[in-house]
Every structure is written in C-alpha cells, then in structure tokens.
Design a protein around this motif. Structure first.
Motif, mmCIF file in Angstrom:
data_model
loop_
_atom_site.group_PDB
_atom_site.id
_atom_site.type_symbol
_atom_site.label_atom_id
_atom_site.label_comp_id
_atom_site.label_asym_id
_atom_site.label_seq_id
_atom_site.Cartn_x
_atom_site.Cartn_y
_atom_site.Cartn_z
ATOM 1 N N TYR A 206 2.820 4.195 -6.583
ATOM 2 C CA TYR A 206 2.394 2.799 -6.540
ATOM 3 C C TYR A 206 3.597 1.994 -6.107
ATOM 4 O O TYR A 206 4.712 2.521 -5.996
ATOM 5 C CB TYR A 206 1.863 2.342 -7.906
ATOM 6 N N SER A 207 3.369 0.735 -5.879
ATOM 7 C CA SER A 207 4.428 -0.058 -5.299
ATOM 8 C C SER A 207 4.466 -1.425 -5.970
ATOM 9 O O SER A 207 3.429 -2.017 -6.273
ATOM 10 C CB SER A 207 4.117 -0.157 -3.807
ATOM 11 N N VAL A 208 5.680 -1.883 -6.252
ATOM 12 C CA VAL A 208 5.866 -3.227 -6.803
ATOM 13 C C VAL A 208 6.850 -3.935 -5.878
ATOM 14 O O VAL A 208 7.979 -3.462 -5.707
ATOM 15 C CB VAL A 208 6.423 -3.163 -8.246
ATOM 16 N N ASP A 209 6.423 -5.037 -5.255
ATOM 17 C CA ASP A 209 7.255 -5.749 -4.277
ATOM 18 C C ASP A 209 7.763 -4.798 -3.194
ATOM 19 O O ASP A 209 8.956 -4.809 -2.847
ATOM 20 C CB ASP A 209 8.443 -6.434 -4.966
ATOM 21 N N ASN A 210 6.881 -3.930 -2.717
ATOM 22 C CA ASN A 210 7.195 -2.940 -1.673
ATOM 23 C C ASN A 210 8.223 -1.890 -2.076
ATOM 24 O O ASN A 210 8.706 -1.132 -1.236
ATOM 25 C CB ASN A 210 7.601 -3.606 -0.357
ATOM 26 N N GLN A 211 8.550 -1.829 -3.368
ATOM 27 C CA GLN A 211 9.390 -0.729 -3.858
ATOM 28 C C GLN A 211 8.450 0.356 -4.392
ATOM 29 O O GLN A 211 7.746 0.135 -5.375
ATOM 30 C CB GLN A 211 10.299 -1.230 -4.980
ATOM 31 N N PRO A 212 8.416 1.531 -3.741
ATOM 32 C CA PRO A 212 7.525 2.582 -4.242
ATOM 33 C C PRO A 212 8.099 3.305 -5.463
ATOM 34 O O PRO A 212 9.317 3.462 -5.595
ATOM 35 C CB PRO A 212 7.426 3.538 -3.052
ATOM 36 N N PHE A 213 7.196 3.731 -6.327
ATOM 37 C CA PHE A 213 7.520 4.572 -7.486
ATOM 38 C C PHE A 213 6.548 5.749 -7.485
ATOM 39 O O PHE A 213 5.380 5.579 -7.124
ATOM 40 C CB PHE A 213 7.319 3.787 -8.799
ATOM 41 N N GLN B 89 0.876 -1.184 0.000
ATOM 42 C CA GLN B 89 0.000 0.000 0.000
ATOM 43 C C GLN B 89 0.912 1.232 0.000
ATOM 44 O O GLN B 89 1.628 1.469 0.982
ATOM 45 C CB GLN B 89 -0.881 0.010 1.243
ATOM 46 N N PRO B 90 0.919 2.012 -1.071
ATOM 47 C CA PRO B 90 1.777 3.209 -1.090
ATOM 48 C C PRO B 90 1.175 4.369 -0.295
ATOM 49 O O PRO B 90 -0.048 4.528 -0.238
ATOM 50 C CB PRO B 90 1.854 3.569 -2.574
#
Lengths: 211, 211
Positions: free
Chosen positions: B39-46, A44-45
């Motif tokens: 947003y986040s992919v595998d807890n990496q935010p962008f 969740q960002p």
C-alpha cells in the motif's frame, strides 16, 4: 548499523523481532533468490517479484530495457523492497498461537540506473553464480548485445531492517499441560535432482549441478 | 473471467504468460501460504508479507487489532496483493536465457473490515485448515476473546491476473548443439518431519501431522 527510522520501526514486536545489523540483514538477502519490489503511481501500489543480487550495501536487479516496471522505477521514485524466507510452520496447542518462523527484510530505497558496460557484465556473473553456484565458467559466454539489451538498477541498502521469528510455539500458560502436540514443521525450499531438457539427455551433468 | 485492465496487462509476455481465468488464478492462491500486500501513503510504498485464505472470489487476511499495517489499509486505500510460487530454476546453455518457472498472482483491490463474530471465527478455522490440514478439531478450541483481539479484512478478487512460466529453457538456435547441460532444477517448498517442543516430546504425533 542500518538506519532505524519511523518507516523501519514496526508497531508490534519492535524489540524482540527487529534487527538493524548488517550481519543479520545481509545473510537473509544472500540466501533469498527473489524479492518483491513495490512502487506507487498516484498512490496506486504495484508489486513485482524479481531476482536480485546484494553486493556490499547495494542491491541490484535487472530486466529488459523494454520493461514497463523498470522504466517506472528508474526515475528514482520511492520503492519498498521486501524479502521473506519461511523456515517453519509453528504449530501451537491452540490455533491462536500458531505462527511462522521466518526471516524477512524490508528496504526503503530509490533506484539508480547503471549504464557502465563492465558493471552490467559483472552483475550477470554475480547473479548467475548466486542462483547456480560455480556455473559461470561452464556456460556459453555472454554476448555484448545481451548486456546491451539489459537494464541494471541499483538500490542503496541503508534504510532497512530485518524481522525474524525463530523457536518453538508460545502457548498460553494454562494450555501447556494439554495433551496436544505442539512444535515445528520445517518448510525449507529444497533443490531437487536436475531434470535435463531434450538437448541435454546425453550430456553429463556438470559437477556444480550434481552436488 | 477476471478483469483485464491496464493495471493487469504487462508490457512483456502479455499473451504467452498471462492468465485471467479463475481456474488458473485460484489454485495458485490456494497453494500459496503467504502473500505480500503493498500500500502507499503519500506515494511512499510499504510491503508486508502475511498469511491469507481465499474463499470464492475473496481473499482474507487477519492480524492484531493493534497492527499499524491493518489500520492503514482498513480505510480502503488501494492495495496490491502479490503471490509467487517458485517451481524450478531454469538452467540454459547461456546465462542470458536462465529463467525461473513460477506461478504468480497480482490482485489490485481495497480492504473491507469484517466485524461479524461468526465470520471471524470461521476465518480462523479456514486459515488453520489451510496451513495444517485436518488439524482444527484436534486443537484447543478458540476462545471468544481471541476472536475479539483479531482484525479480519477481506478483498475482492476481481482486478487480478496470474503470470506463469513453465517448461524447459529457450536457448538460442545457434546454441542448441553446444555440449552444455541445460534443464530444470526443481525448488519446491517441502514439509519435513515435525519437531516437537519440550511440552510434546511424550505426546504422540497426530495422524494429520504424520502424513
């Protein structure tokens, strides 16, 4: 040179608009007063805008020791820091080619907490001087309890990039002779004349604020 | 009223500065031209800054069908959308009480893709009119292939809140009689006189741009 990695390589305009040179990235960070910091908990960002200072290849933010946001990111989880300065609206002859002239930076990093008193006190001076240049010596001196109440976090600026657009619209060739006005509308952020509060109506505006 | 949830309840100033009323949230969204979407992919935010349009309780963004960013979020993963308007620097008698007057919005939502041609065409008109009011009819009409090249995403504005600060500095009581100037420095984003490109130097500036 900053690190070019899959995270700092975009899908579009990778050549024309991307910059990995500190000489481009750092001045954008120094002109911008605010960044947006994103982090993620269970995918969740969350995003928070905050003031910051860049010094050498580090970016510093601060906040209350009670801040939920700072407590989340001080553990060193991955964050994405973004900054955008908007210079002009790009008005083309077609809506499709309307655009924006901007200078943006994205940094992927992790927080480290700084507890050293002198480092925290010196951050306060640098932040104040960034936001209101030449004001530090004029202000009521910082108290040690104010330094103690503040959490300071630092981020390495290493996996980072700038993306910029500048110049005029890029209309389609077949549209270029149309009698439709095209060009730029500059949208700078301007500092206007300071407005005193009621405690200051009889206090002369100091020279660092009157320029 | 918008949804007050744990995600939209901050740790600090939860009462004084938070707003869940559309009558406060929507005008901030309508004044701001850009938002930052995380947003986040595998807890990496962008995080990506982008232009947007609000209509009723929906927020719309667009981009190229080839955009990596849009392709990531069109699957409906959680996003955080943030907007900040900065109105003034708050200059106190002490550095500690310096602040910023701002109006910010945070929205937690998920993208849905809109493929309907008319909806996409109508979004283009609304975005153009938001950024350059009264310009749509003046421009070269949109082509269907331009609509086809564009991806349109929509987000519900439901789990959302505004956070604002306004007014003068809040100096400590013992500082209030100090002969140190305190007040506001307004920092609005101003639209300056349009600058024509070389194709437009002999084209009269249309009235919607000269005001």
């Amino acid at each position: 040179m900053l690190q070019k990695t899959p995270k700092t390589t975009p899908s579009r305009y990778a050549n024309q608009r991307m910059h990995y040179d500190e000489a481009i990235v750092f001045p954008i960070l120094d002109e911008a007063l605010f960044c947006t910091i994103s982090y993620s908990v269970d995918n969740q960002p969350f995003s928070i805008p905050t003031a910051f200072v860049r010094k050498e290849n580090k970016l510093y933010i601060h906040g209350s020791v009670g801040s939920h946001f700072l407590r989340q990111i001080e553990s060193g989880i991955p964050v994405c820091i973004s900054v955008m300065l908007t210079d002009a609206l790009v008005v083309a002859k077609s809506a499709f080619h309307h655009s924006v002239n901007y200078r943006s930076v994205v940094i992927f990093s992790n927080a480290q907490r700084i507890d050293d008193y002198e480092a925290k006190a010196s951050f306060f001076k640098e932040l104040t001087e960034k936001i209101v240049p030449n004001s530090w010596e004029y202000l009521r001196p910082m108290k040690s309890k104010e330094v103690d109440k503040t959490m300071l976090l630092v981020f390495d600026i290493s996996e980072a990039s700038a993306k910029t657009r500048e110049g005029m619209p890029s209309d389609d060739e077949e549209d270029q002779s149309l009698p439709i006005w095209s060009g730029l509308i500059p949208i700078p952020s301007k500092r206007l004349t300071p407005i005193p509060d009621e405690l200051s109506v009889n206090i002369p505006l100091p020279s660092h604020l009157s320029n």
